[in-house]
Design a protein around this motif. Structure first.
Motif, PDB file in Angstrom:
ATOM      1  N   SER A   1       0.685  -1.114   0.079  1.00  0.00           N
ATOM      2  CA  SER A   1       0.020  -0.016  -0.006  1.00  0.00           C
ATOM      3  C   SER A   1       0.922   1.232  -0.141  1.00  0.00           C
ATOM      4  N   GLY A   2       0.181   2.465  -0.372  1.00  0.00           N
ATOM      5  CA  GLY A   2       0.975   3.665  -0.194  1.00  0.00           C
ATOM      6  C   GLY A   2       1.680   3.960  -1.586  1.00  0.00           C
ATOM      7  N   GLY A   3       2.892   4.781  -1.580  1.00  0.00           N
ATOM      8  CA  GLY A   3       3.652   4.823  -2.736  1.00  0.00           C
ATOM      9  C   GLY A   3       4.771   3.839  -2.655  1.00  0.00           C
ATOM     10  N   PRO A   4       4.982   3.467  -4.022  1.00  0.00           N
ATOM     11  CA  PRO A   4       5.869   2.443  -4.251  1.00  0.00           C
ATOM     12  C   PRO A   4       7.362   2.840  -4.031  1.00  0.00           C
ATOM     13  N   THR A   5       8.414   2.039  -3.915  1.00  0.00           N
ATOM     14  CA  THR A   5       9.680   2.074  -3.901  1.00  0.00           C
ATOM     15  C   THR A   5      10.340   0.849  -4.694  1.00  0.00           C
ATOM     16  N   VAL A   6      11.489   0.960  -4.860  1.00  0.00           N
ATOM     17  CA  VAL A   6      12.550   0.071  -5.616  1.00  0.00           C
ATOM     18  C   VAL A   6      12.652  -1.229  -4.886  1.00  0.00           C
ATOM     19  N   ALA A   7      12.347  -1.094  -3.399  1.00  0.00           N
ATOM     20  CA  ALA A   7      12.692  -2.404  -2.613  1.00  0.00           C
ATOM     21  C   ALA A   7      11.336  -3.186  -2.006  1.00  0.00           C
ATOM     22  N   ILE A   8      10.249  -2.442  -2.375  1.00  0.00           N
ATOM     23  CA  ILE A   8       9.112  -2.946  -1.646  1.00  0.00           C
ATOM     24  C   ILE A   8       8.771  -4.429  -2.022  1.00  0.00           C
ATOM     25  N   ASN A   9       9.060  -4.629  -3.320  1.00  0.00           N
ATOM     26  CA  ASN A   9       8.998  -5.927  -3.648  1.00  0.00           C
ATOM     27  C   ASN A   9       9.891  -7.204  -3.110  1.00  0.00           C
ATOM     28  N   ALA A  10      11.179  -6.528  -2.576  1.00  0.00           N
ATOM     29  CA  ALA A  10      11.874  -7.203  -1.962  1.00  0.00           C
ATOM     30  C   ALA A  10      11.419  -7.681  -0.699  1.00  0.00           C
ATOM     31  N   SER A  11      10.660  -7.066   0.185  1.00  0.00           N
ATOM     32  CA  SER A  11      10.134  -7.548   1.364  1.00  0.00           C
ATOM     33  C   SER A  11       9.189  -8.455   1.060  1.00  0.00           C
ATOM     34  N   LEU A  12       8.207  -8.420  -0.238  1.00  0.00           N
ATOM     35  CA  LEU A  12       7.320  -9.380  -0.532  1.00  0.00           C
ATOM     36  C   LEU A  12       8.044 -10.506  -0.666  1.00  0.00           C
ATOM     37  N   ALA A  13       9.126 -10.497  -1.203  1.00  0.00           N
ATOM     38  CA  ALA A  13       9.919 -11.757  -1.536  1.00  0.00           C
ATOM     39  C   ALA A  13      10.536 -12.343  -0.271  1.00  0.00           C
ATOM     40  N   GLY A  14      10.807 -11.429   0.566  1.00  0.00           N
ATOM     41  CA  GLY A  14      11.349 -12.019   2.002  1.00  0.00           C
ATOM     42  C   GLY A  14      10.285 -12.974   2.401  1.00  0.00           C
ATOM     43  N   VAL A  15       9.122 -12.480   2.592  1.00  0.00           N
ATOM     44  CA  VAL A  15       8.328 -13.528   3.120  1.00  0.00           C
ATOM     45  C   VAL A  15       7.819 -14.797   2.471  1.00  0.00           C
ATOM     46  N   LEU A  16       7.945 -14.633   1.104  1.00  0.00           N
ATOM     47  CA  LEU A  16       7.909 -15.810   0.273  1.00  0.00           C
ATOM     48  C   LEU A  16       8.915 -16.602   0.597  1.00  0.00           C
ATOM     49  N   LYS A  17      10.218 -16.110   0.610  1.00  0.00           N
ATOM     50  CA  LYS A  17      11.382 -17.007   0.818  1.00  0.00           C
ATOM     51  C   LYS A  17      11.288 -17.689   1.963  1.00  0.00           C
ATOM     52  N   TYR A  18      11.057 -17.142   3.262  1.00  0.00           N
ATOM     53  CA  TYR A  18      11.050 -17.556   4.742  1.00  0.00           C
ATOM     54  C   TYR A  18      10.073 -18.723   4.684  1.00  0.00           C
TER      55      TYR A  18
ATOM     56  N   ASP B   1      10.949 -21.160 -11.255  1.00  0.00           N
ATOM     57  CA  ASP B   1      12.132 -21.251 -10.223  1.00  0.00           C
ATOM     58  C   ASP B   1      12.732 -20.128  -9.753  1.00  0.00           C
ATOM     59  N   ASN B   2      12.821 -19.135 -10.610  1.00  0.00           N
ATOM     60  CA  ASN B   2      13.420 -17.679 -10.250  1.00  0.00           C
ATOM     61  C   ASN B   2      12.601 -16.540  -9.800  1.00  0.00           C
ATOM     62  N   PHE B   3      11.260 -17.016  -9.577  1.00  0.00           N
ATOM     63  CA  PHE B   3      10.147 -15.979  -9.338  1.00  0.00           C
ATOM     64  C   PHE B   3      10.624 -14.829  -8.187  1.00  0.00           C
ATOM     65  N   ILE B   4      11.005 -15.600  -7.143  1.00  0.00           N
ATOM     66  CA  ILE B   4      11.746 -14.964  -5.844  1.00  0.00           C
ATOM     67  C   ILE B   4      12.729 -13.707  -6.371  1.00  0.00           C
ATOM     68  N   GLU B   5      13.734 -14.488  -6.961  1.00  0.00           N
ATOM     69  CA  GLU B   5      14.776 -13.470  -7.359  1.00  0.00           C
ATOM     70  C   GLU B   5      14.447 -12.418  -8.368  1.00  0.00           C
ATOM     71  N   LYS B   6      13.730 -12.717  -9.212  1.00  0.00           N
ATOM     72  CA  LYS B   6      13.153 -11.765 -10.211  1.00  0.00           C
ATOM     73  C   LYS B   6      12.264 -10.724  -9.570  1.00  0.00           C
ATOM     74  N   LEU B   7      11.544 -11.043  -8.399  1.00  0.00           N
ATOM     75  CA  LEU B   7      10.577 -10.163  -7.670  1.00  0.00           C
ATOM     76  C   LEU B   7      11.259  -9.240  -6.896  1.00  0.00           C
ATOM     77  N   LYS B   8      12.578  -9.848  -6.483  1.00  0.00           N
ATOM     78  CA  LYS B   8      13.574  -8.674  -5.647  1.00  0.00           C
ATOM     79  C   LYS B   8      13.843  -7.573  -6.468  1.00  0.00           C
ATOM     80  N   LEU B   9      14.166  -7.726  -7.658  1.00  0.00           N
ATOM     81  CA  LEU B   9      14.647  -6.718  -8.592  1.00  0.00           C
ATOM     82  C   LEU B   9      13.504  -6.144  -9.624  1.00  0.00           C
TER      83      LEU B   9
ATOM     84  N   LEU C   1       9.295  -8.848 -13.734  1.00  0.00           N
ATOM     85  CA  LEU C   1       8.471  -9.510 -13.610  1.00  0.00           C
ATOM     86  C   LEU C   1       7.092  -9.033 -14.313  1.00  0.00           C
ATOM     87  N   ASP C   2       6.317 -10.185 -14.960  1.00  0.00           N
ATOM     88  CA  ASP C   2       5.166  -9.701 -15.736  1.00  0.00           C
ATOM     89  C   ASP C   2       4.184  -9.117 -14.893  1.00  0.00           C
TER      90      ASP C   2
END
Length: 410
Positions: free
Chosen positions: A9-26, A62-70, A402-403
Motif C-alpha cells: 500500500s501507499g507509494g511504491p519504492t524500488v525495494a518494496i517487492n524485495a520485502s514481499l520476496a522475503g516473506v515468500l522466501k521464509y 524457479d526464479n520468481f523470488i529472485e526476479k521479484l526482488k529486482l 516480472l510481468d
C-alpha cells in the motif's frame, strides 16, 4: 498455521517487492503456510475479492523470488484507502475477517508506510476485540524514511542513491557552460527532509554540489536563500540547490507555486516549491535559473538501486514472517543499527501502535545553524545505506522485470 495473505500500500519504492520476496522466501524455507495469497491493490483487494495465489507463482517459476526482488514498484499494486474506525464502518472489518475465515487465513502482512501501519494497528486491535487468532504484521517501506522506531526504512537507501547520483550528473551538466546559473532540484519529502538530505552524498573531491540544502525541519527564509545564492555566485559560476517539496516559512506556510490541498488522509498535496524558488531567484538575482522535479523517478529507479537496501528489505520480510510464525501480532518488523563502522544491524519487531501516525524528523543537530546545509553526522548515517549494486538481467538492452499483466488487465 494454515494460509496467509499479503498486500502492499501507499507509494511504491524500488525495494518494496524485495520485502514481499522475503516473506515468500521464509515460507519456502520453513513451510509455515500452506498458501500465501496476494491481495491486489492493497486492502481493497480483500474487500473486493481481487487476489492472486502467490504460491502458484513460485511453482510456475524457479526464479520468481529472485526476479521479484529486482522488480520496481509494487507487484501486487497499491491503493490510497483510508481505513475507517470499526465503530464508524463495522461492515468493512466484518468483510475483511469474513475473507480471512473463508480462505483460512492465519496471518495478514501489510507492506507500507505510516498510513499502512495505522491499518495494521486497527486490524490487529479489532482481531483482539473479536478473539480472532489472525496475526497482523506490518512490514515497513517508504522513501521518506520517516517511520519511527526503525533506523531507516526499505526503499530509502535506493531513492537516496538515485537522488545523489542525479545531482552529481546534473552538476556535470551545469559545469560545461561559462556563465552564471542556478539549478534547483525539488525532492520528495512533505514533513521530513531525509531524502533531500541524501543529496549531500553527491559531493566529492571536485564537486561541492549541492551548494545549498533546505529541509522542512528548519523554517525556510526566502530572503536568506537569495542572500546565500548571491554570495556563492560572487565566487563561482554555478549554484545547485536541493530543496524538499515540504519546505515552509516560520509561520508554517508551505513555500509553493500553487495553493496546497489535502488528500483523503489529511496530508497536504504539495506542488511547485522548486518552481516558486526558480521565479524568486530569477527576479532577485537575474541569472539563468531552472528547476527540476525528480518526482516519481526517485522511487522506481531499479537501475540505481542500493544492494544494501534490497538485502535489508528481504530480511525485513523474513523477519515479519518469523514474527507471525511465533504467534506475534500488532508488530512492525524493524531494523536497528548497532554500529556505523563497520555497518551492523539487528532485526526485530516493535508495537505498531507506537509507530502509526508518528513522524521521524531529521535531527536539528544534523543541520547547520543557518539551515542551508548538513553536518558530518548526516553523512555518516547515510553512507552505508547506498552501498552495493544488484546484478540486473537484461534482454535486448532493457532490464527484465516480472510481468504485471494482473495489474493492467483488472
Amino acid at each position: 498455521m494454515r494460509n496467509a495473505v499479503i498486500a502492499q500500500s501507499g507509494g511504491p519504492t524500488v525495494a518494496i517487492n524485495a520485502s514481499l520476496a522475503g516473506v515468500l522466501k521464509y515460507n519456502k524455507e520453513n513451510a509455515i503456510f500452506s498458501k500465501i495469497y496476494g491481495s491486489l491493490n492493497g486492502i481493497t483487494g480483500i474487500l473486493e475479492d481481487r487476489f492472486i495465489d502467490l504460491s502458484k507463482k513460485l511453482e510456475e517459476s524457479d526464479n520468481f523470488i529472485e526476479k521479484l526482488k529486482l522488480t520496481p514498484a509494487m507487484y501486487l499494486g497499491s491503493c490510497r484507502y483510508k481505513m475507517p474506525l470499526p465503530e464508524d464502518k463495522p461492515e468493512v472489518y466484518e468483510k475483511i475477517f469474513a475473507f480471512f475465515k473463508e480462505y483460512e487465513i492465519d496471518a495478514f502482512f501489510y507492506i507500507g508506510g505510516n498510513d499502512s501501519m495505522d491499518t495494521v494497528d486497527r486490524l490487529s486491535k479489532y482481531a483482539k476485540s473479536i478473539n480472532s487468532d489472525v496475526r497482523v504484521i506490518g512490514i515497513p517501506k517508504t522513501i521518506d524514511n520517516d517511520l519511527v522506531h526503525i533506523d531507516h526504512t526499505p526503499g530509502f537507501g535506493s531513492a537516496a542513491k538515485y537522488v545523489a547520483t542525479s545531482i552529481l550528473e546534473m552538476a556535470h551538466d551545469t559545469y560545461i557552460y561559462k556563465l552564471k546559473s542556478v539549478t534547483i532540484v525539488e525532492i520528495m519529502g512533505r514533513d521530513a527532509g531525509w531524502l533531500t538530505a541524501a543529496s549531500v552524498l553527491a559531493r566529492n573531491s571536485y564537486s561541492k554540489a549541492p551548494h545549498l540544502i533546505y529541509l522542512p525541519e528548519v523554517a525556510f527564509d526566502p530572503k536568506e536563500c537569495v542572500e546565500d545564492v548571491k554570495a556563492l555566485l560572487e565566487k563561482q559560476d554555478d549554484v545547485i540547490i536541493a530543496i524538499s517539496e515540504g519546505i515552509r516559512d516560520k509561520e508554517g506556510n508551505y513555500f509553493s507555486a500553487s495553493e496546497s490541498k489535502l488528500d483523503k488522509f489529511g496530508h497536504v498535496q504539495l506542488s511547485g516549491a522548486g518552481k516558486a524558488l526558480e521565479h524568486l531567484i530569477a527576479n532577485e538575482v537575474g541569472c539563468k535559473v531552472r528547476s527540476v522535479e525528480l518526482n516519481i523517478l526517485q522511487r522506481c529507479a531499479t537501475h540505481l538501486a542500493s544492494l544494501t537496501d534490497l538485502e535489508e528489505s528481504v530480511k525485513l520480510g523474513e523477519t515479519a514472517a518469523g514474527l507471525a510464525a511465533k504467534g506475534e501480532t500488532g508488530l512492525m518488523a524493524t531494523i536497528t543499527r548497532t554500529s556505523d563502522e563497520p555497518y551492523e544491524t539487528v532485526y526485530g519487531g516493535h508495537p505498531v501502535c507506537e509507530i502509526a501516525n508518528g513522524v521521524k524528523a531529521v535531527p536539528r543537530e544534523w543541520i547547520n545553524e543557518r539551515g542551508n546545509d548538513l553536518t558530518k553526522e548526516m553523512v555518516t548515517y547515510l553512507k552505508p545505506l547506498i552501498k552495493g549494486e544488484p546484478k540486473l538481467s537484461f534482454k535486448d538492452g532493457m532490464p527484465e522485470y516480472l510481468d504485471v499483466t494482473h495489474l493492467i488487465e483488472q
